[in-house]
Design an enzyme around this catalytic site. Structure first.
Site: not given
Ligand code: NAP
Length: 278
Positions: A53, A111
């Site tokens: 990241y 990962h």
């Molecule tokens: P997510 O958590 O589903 O979505 C994040 C997005 O949603 C950001 O743009 C955030 O905006 C917004 N958000 C968060 N809370 C909100 C709310 N209450 N209302 C409206 N919008 C909201 O997606 P993600 O970041 O892909 O997944 C979460 C975590 O999982 C990642 O950060 C990472 O740590 C992990 N991940 C792992 C993998 C893997 O391959 N293992 C892949 C993807 C993700 P703001 O930032 O502006 O608040």
């Protein structure tokens, strides 16, 4: 905060915090650090990051957010598949520890599957456990057959979790992977649980259910992931307002009517689907 029990008996907060896309913009740094700290205050103690990241800068930012508060967090990072050889896993972990400013990770994940044999990665993980550099290890983006292969290896049964894509619009794992993990007492960790803040949060079904609960669609998506007490969800929120909103999702109990409406809008799988990944 609701808790989920890992196979080694450790209890972790069911709602954690993701950090992908953090540390990408210098102007957002202060707010991102404040958001992670607000999440800790609200009991979202599991923080998920990865060496890839922002090329390691997400780990550095997490380290800064945890300054003086390391003991409050359950800290998770991930080794990139290209580093996940026997010795590469150890080296990658040591570099992550340095960036995070800590002497140990609570959980270290592969990962996704890459070029190295799983035996090698597991050996690397076990060496790190022996050295006290990680407390537990697990995987991410593993489908059912990958989990079967892993669990058949010496030490494979020590896998603590499988971090996978899961939200109302990504339910394919409900057919076989989630039951497989549940049968073995391995909690899944849902990534992108609010659909990356995109179209999912404007879906009429989520909006309707949210109105009934005086909640938001994001909170309903999180309540959906946390149904059943066997899943951890790690929404990423770069603002304090989103973090505080997300934290309140643990108090939402979906009703039977909510679940029927979710099933109608986002039908559960009727047959095996290949694991979706981002
Ligand atoms: P997510 O958590 O589903 O979505 C994040 C997005 O949603 C950001 O743009 C955030 O905006 C917004 N958000 C968060 N809370 C909100 C709310 N209450 N209302 C409206 N919008 C909201 O997606 P993600 O970041 O892909 O997944 C979460 C975590 O999982 C990642 O950060 C990472 O740590 C992990 N991940 C792992 C993998 C893997 O391959 N293992 C892949 C993807 C993700 P703001 O930032 O502006 O608040």
């Amino acid at each position: 905060m609701r808790m989920v029990t890992l196979p080694d008996g450790t209890e972790v907060s069911a709602l954690g915090q993701g950090t992908w896309m953090m540390a990408e913009r210098p102007a957002s740094r202060g707010e991102e650090i404040a958001a992670l700290r607000a999440g800790l205050d609200a009991g979202m103690r599991l923080i998920d990051t990865a060496e890839i990241y922002a090329d390691g800068a997400s780990e550095t930012l997490v380290g800064e957010a945890l300054a003086g508060r390391r003991e409050e967090a359950y800290l998770v990072s991930k080794v990139a598949p290209s580093h996940a050889s026997r010795t590469g896993t150890v080296k990658a972990c040591e570099a992550s520890l340095k960036r995070l400013g800590t002497d140990r990770l609570d959980l270290y994940l592969l990962h996704w599957r890459g070029p190295y044999a799983l035996e090698e990665t597991v050996e690397g993980f076990e060496r790190l456990v022996e050295a006290g550099k990680i407390r537990a290890w697990g995987v991410s983006n593993f489908d059912t057959e990958d989990m079967e292969e892993l669990l058949a290896l010496p030490g494979g049964e020590r896998c603590a979790t499988n971090q996978i894509l899961y939200n109302p619009d990504e339910r394919g794992t409900e057919f076989d992977l989630l039951p497989f993990l549940s049968d073995r007492g391995i909690p899944a960790m849902a990534y992108s649980p609010v659909g990356q803040g995109g179209a999912l949060l404007r879906h009429p079904a989520l909006e309707r259910i949210a109105r009934r609960h005086h909640a938001t669609p994001a909170q309903i998506a999180l309540a959906f992931a946390l149904e059943g007490d066997e899943m951890i969800a790690i929404p990423k929120a770069g603002t304090v307002a989103h973090v505080l909103e997300n934290a309140k999702a643990v108090a939402i109990e979906l009703t039977q009517q909510d679940c029927h409406e979710l099933d109608a809008a986002f039908p559960p799988p009727q047959r095996k689907q290949r694991l979706s990944v981002i």
